[in-house]
Scaffold this active site. Structure first.
Site, PDB file in Angstrom:
ATOM      1  N   GLN A   1       3.854  -4.943 -11.298  1.00  0.00           N
ATOM      2  CA  GLN A   1       4.479  -3.620 -11.308  1.00  0.00           C
ATOM      3  C   GLN A   1       5.509  -3.538 -10.191  1.00  0.00           C
ATOM      4  OE1 GLN A   1       1.220  -0.403 -11.821  1.00  0.00           O
ATOM      5  NE2 GLN A   1       0.165  -2.212 -11.110  1.00  0.00           N
TER       6      GLN A   1
ATOM      7  N   HIS B   1       8.220  -3.321 -14.266  1.00  0.00           N
ATOM      8  CA  HIS B   1       9.038  -2.186 -13.817  1.00  0.00           C
ATOM      9  C   HIS B   1      10.412  -2.619 -13.297  1.00  0.00           C
ATOM     10  CE1 HIS B   1       5.153   0.406 -13.191  1.00  0.00           C
ATOM     11  NE2 HIS B   1       5.593   0.448 -14.435  1.00  0.00           N
TER      12      HIS B   1
ATOM     13  N   CYS C   1      34.063  -0.300 -12.222  1.00  0.00           N
ATOM     14  CA  CYS C   1      34.710   0.500 -13.270  1.00  0.00           C
ATOM     15  C   CYS C   1      34.966   1.922 -12.759  1.00  0.00           C
ATOM     16  CB  CYS C   1      33.893   0.512 -14.566  1.00  0.00           C
ATOM     17  SG  CYS C   1      32.420   1.565 -14.518  1.00  0.00           S
TER      18      CYS C   1
ATOM     19  N   GLY D   1      -4.278  -5.119  -5.724  1.00  0.00           N
ATOM     20  CA  GLY D   1      -3.503  -4.085  -5.038  1.00  0.00           C
ATOM     21  C   GLY D   1      -2.841  -3.058  -5.926  1.00  0.00           C
ATOM     22  N   THR D   2      -3.579  -2.593  -6.933  1.00  0.00           N
ATOM     23  CA  THR D   2      -3.020  -1.484  -7.728  1.00  0.00           C
ATOM     24  C   THR D   2      -4.035  -0.349  -7.816  1.00  0.00           C
ATOM     25  OG1 THR D   2      -2.100  -0.775  -9.858  1.00  0.00           O
ATOM     26  CG2 THR D   2      -3.709  -2.556  -9.953  1.00  0.00           C
TER      27      THR D   2
ATOM     28  N   ASN E   1      -8.968  -5.189  -3.840  1.00  0.00           N
ATOM     29  CA  ASN E   1      -8.351  -3.956  -3.328  1.00  0.00           C
ATOM     30  C   ASN E   1      -9.055  -3.548  -2.040  1.00  0.00           C
ATOM     31  OD1 ASN E   1      -7.258  -1.205  -3.036  1.00  0.00           O
ATOM     32  ND2 ASN E   1      -6.700  -1.353  -5.200  1.00  0.00           N
TER      33      ASN E   1
ATOM     34  N   ALA F   1      -5.413  -8.010   0.370  1.00  0.00           N
ATOM     35  CA  ALA F   1      -4.978  -9.078  -0.543  1.00  0.00           C
ATOM     36  C   ALA F   1      -4.925 -10.415   0.191  1.00  0.00           C
ATOM     37  CB  ALA F   1      -3.604  -8.723  -1.116  1.00  0.00           C
TER      38      ALA F   1
HETATM   39  P1  NAD Z   1      -0.081   2.366  -5.545  1.00  0.00           P
HETATM   40  O1  NAD Z   1       0.749   2.658  -4.362  1.00  0.00           O
HETATM   41  O2  NAD Z   1      -0.387   3.457  -6.502  1.00  0.00           O
HETATM   42  O3  NAD Z   1      -1.492   1.797  -5.062  1.00  0.00           O
HETATM   43  C1  NAD Z   1      -1.575   0.776  -4.104  1.00  0.00           C
HETATM   44  C2  NAD Z   1      -2.973   0.200  -4.179  1.00  0.00           C
HETATM   45  O4  NAD Z   1      -3.017  -0.924  -3.319  1.00  0.00           O
HETATM   46  C3  NAD Z   1      -4.067   1.167  -3.701  1.00  0.00           C
HETATM   47  O5  NAD Z   1      -5.152   1.110  -4.615  1.00  0.00           O
HETATM   48  C4  NAD Z   1      -4.459   0.630  -2.315  1.00  0.00           C
HETATM   49  O6  NAD Z   1      -5.836   0.834  -2.035  1.00  0.00           O
HETATM   50  C5  NAD Z   1      -4.161  -0.851  -2.485  1.00  0.00           C
HETATM   51  N1  NAD Z   1      -3.805  -1.542  -1.242  1.00  0.00           N
HETATM   52  C6  NAD Z   1      -3.070  -1.087  -0.203  1.00  0.00           C
HETATM   53  N2  NAD Z   1      -2.935  -2.043   0.726  1.00  0.00           N
HETATM   54  C7  NAD Z   1      -3.581  -3.131   0.250  1.00  0.00           C
HETATM   55  C8  NAD Z   1      -3.785  -4.449   0.744  1.00  0.00           C
HETATM   56  N3  NAD Z   1      -3.279  -4.848   1.926  1.00  0.00           N
HETATM   57  N4  NAD Z   1      -4.496  -5.305   0.005  1.00  0.00           N
HETATM   58  C9  NAD Z   1      -5.035  -4.934  -1.198  1.00  0.00           C
HETATM   59  N5  NAD Z   1      -4.883  -3.687  -1.713  1.00  0.00           N
HETATM   60  C10 NAD Z   1      -4.148  -2.818  -1.003  1.00  0.00           C
HETATM   61  O7  NAD Z   1       0.610   1.126  -6.251  1.00  0.00           O
HETATM   62  P2  NAD Z   1       0.689   0.709  -7.801  1.00  0.00           P
HETATM   63  O8  NAD Z   1      -0.635   0.853  -8.430  1.00  0.00           O
HETATM   64  O9  NAD Z   1       1.405  -0.577  -7.837  1.00  0.00           O
HETATM   65  O10 NAD Z   1       1.595   1.817  -8.528  1.00  0.00           O
HETATM   66  C11 NAD Z   1       2.690   2.402  -7.949  1.00  0.00           C
HETATM   67  C12 NAD Z   1       4.068   2.070  -8.494  1.00  0.00           C
HETATM   68  O11 NAD Z   1       4.841   1.924  -7.323  1.00  0.00           O
HETATM   69  C13 NAD Z   1       4.245   0.779  -9.225  1.00  0.00           C
HETATM   70  O12 NAD Z   1       4.827   1.074 -10.421  1.00  0.00           O
HETATM   71  C14 NAD Z   1       5.282  -0.029  -8.418  1.00  0.00           C
HETATM   72  O13 NAD Z   1       6.384  -0.349  -9.239  1.00  0.00           O
HETATM   73  C15 NAD Z   1       5.829   0.931  -7.410  1.00  0.00           C
HETATM   74  N6  NAD Z   1       5.984   0.379  -6.048  1.00  0.00           N
HETATM   75  C16 NAD Z   1       6.365  -0.915  -5.871  1.00  0.00           C
HETATM   76  C17 NAD Z   1       6.473  -1.421  -4.594  1.00  0.00           C
HETATM   77  C18 NAD Z   1       6.911  -2.869  -4.437  1.00  0.00           C
HETATM   78  O14 NAD Z   1       7.672  -3.364  -5.273  1.00  0.00           O
HETATM   79  N7  NAD Z   1       6.441  -3.548  -3.406  1.00  0.00           N
HETATM   80  C19 NAD Z   1       6.189  -0.630  -3.484  1.00  0.00           C
HETATM   81  C20 NAD Z   1       5.817   0.721  -3.701  1.00  0.00           C
HETATM   82  C21 NAD Z   1       5.705   1.209  -4.998  1.00  0.00           C
END
Ligand code: NAD
Length: 252
Positions: free
Chosen positions: A102, A120, A151, A189-190, A215, A234
């Site tokens: 994501q 995404h 453009c 990590g989601t 997580n 992670a």
């Molecule tokens: P989220 O922010 O909703 O959730 C993050 C999850 O990661 C949480 O459950 C949290 O407990 C966990 N977490 C935090 N730190 C961690 C670690 N060090 N190790 C393991 N787990 C950890 O993120 P999501 O579920 O990916 O959804 C949010 C949307 O945000 C996605 O669609 C994504 O595209 C976007 N996003 C992307 C980035 C990126 O590209 N790095 C950054 C921020 C948001």
């Protein structure tokens, strides 16, 4: 998380050639990129639901680009961490079929993963909303925001999926296919709160896969479909798994 769980999970991965990873913002937190959830700096300042909606972008691109520029600073400084490297290693060792991410930060690709499904999009690309031209991030200056296409007529937007926009159809199809056919899905990590991405682990589980969740804290997946919940960061958890897989390799 016990030593025994790490051993069982490492052995299951070592025995499979059909593992798929599903990653979210949490995998990149230890690379210095804040996730949406978990109370980290950037998102105290900007409400992601407001700033990451396509209507907000179209209504006030300058305001949204301010947030995108700050996010871009984090992404430009970030490097892949052990968790990204572990997934790339699993692919090289023929255990992993692909990563469905994501994230838009390009860190899986930079870690050497070949098969990365960008659910995404990818902020390393920018697209003109008028002529459709695609630019690499390093060809666009963010000195002046919002950036404009050559453009001159329309806005340039990172090639990422905002709330209110559809998932790119090829990525969506490919992700569903991988989820349907995998033996093991490692979810890292989601929060599993953003749909339709959040349906991917359920599809894997209902198609017969073992779900391994990594997580810092329990999520809606933990009690419903996760066969193993490895609580920790992670980097911490994948380091333990990697070490255990090395032990298994040496024994064989
Ligand atoms: P989220 O922010 O909703 O959730 C993050 C999850 O990661 C949480 O459950 C949290 O407990 C966990 N977490 C935090 N730190 C961690 C670690 N060090 N190790 C393991 N787990 C950890 O993120 P999501 O579920 O990916 O959804 C949010 C949307 O945000 C996605 O669609 C994504 O595209 C976007 N996003 C992307 C980035 C990126 O590209 N790095 C950054 C921020 C948001």
């Amino acid at each position: 998380m016990t030593d025994d769980m790490i051993k069982q999970v490492a052995q299951a991965i070592a025995d499979s050639h059909n593992v798929v990873a599903f990653t979210g913002a949490g995998i990149s937190v230890e690379s210095g990129i804040p996730a949406f959830r978990g109370g980290q700096g950037l998102w105290d300042k900007y409400d992601p639901i407001e700033y990451a909606h396509i209507n907000s972008f179209l209504h006030d691109p300058e305001k949204v680009w301010q947030m995108l520029k700050e996010m871009d600073d984090y992404i430009q400084k970030a490097k892949p961490n052990v968790a990204h490297n572990f997934l790339s290693y699993l692919e090289k060792k023929n255990h992993l079929k692909g990563v469905i991410t994501q994230n838009v930060d390009n860190l899986h690709q930079r870690a050497g993963s070949q098969k990365v499904i960008e659910f995404h999009g990818n902020s390393n690309r920018l697209r003109c909303l008028s002529c459709g031209r695609v630019f690499s991030r390093d060809k666009i200056s963010l000195e002046e925001i919002p950036p404009r296409c050559t453009c001159k007529s329309r806005l340039v937007k990172p090639d990422v999926v905002f709330f209110g926009e559809p998932i790119p159809s090829a990525a969506h199809e490919e992700a569903l296919e991988l989820a349907r056919q995998c033996e093991i899905m490692i979810v890292i990590g989601t929060s599993a709160l953003v749909a339709p991405a959040s349906t991917i682990p359920y599809l894997a589980k209902h198609s017969g896969a073992i779900v391994i969740e990594i997580n810092l804290e329990p999520t809606s997946l933990t009690k419903t479909i996760s066969d193993f919940f490895l609580q920790g960061s992670a980097v911490e958890v994948t380091s333990l798994l990697w070490k255990e897989m090395d032990n298994i390799d040496h024994k064989e």
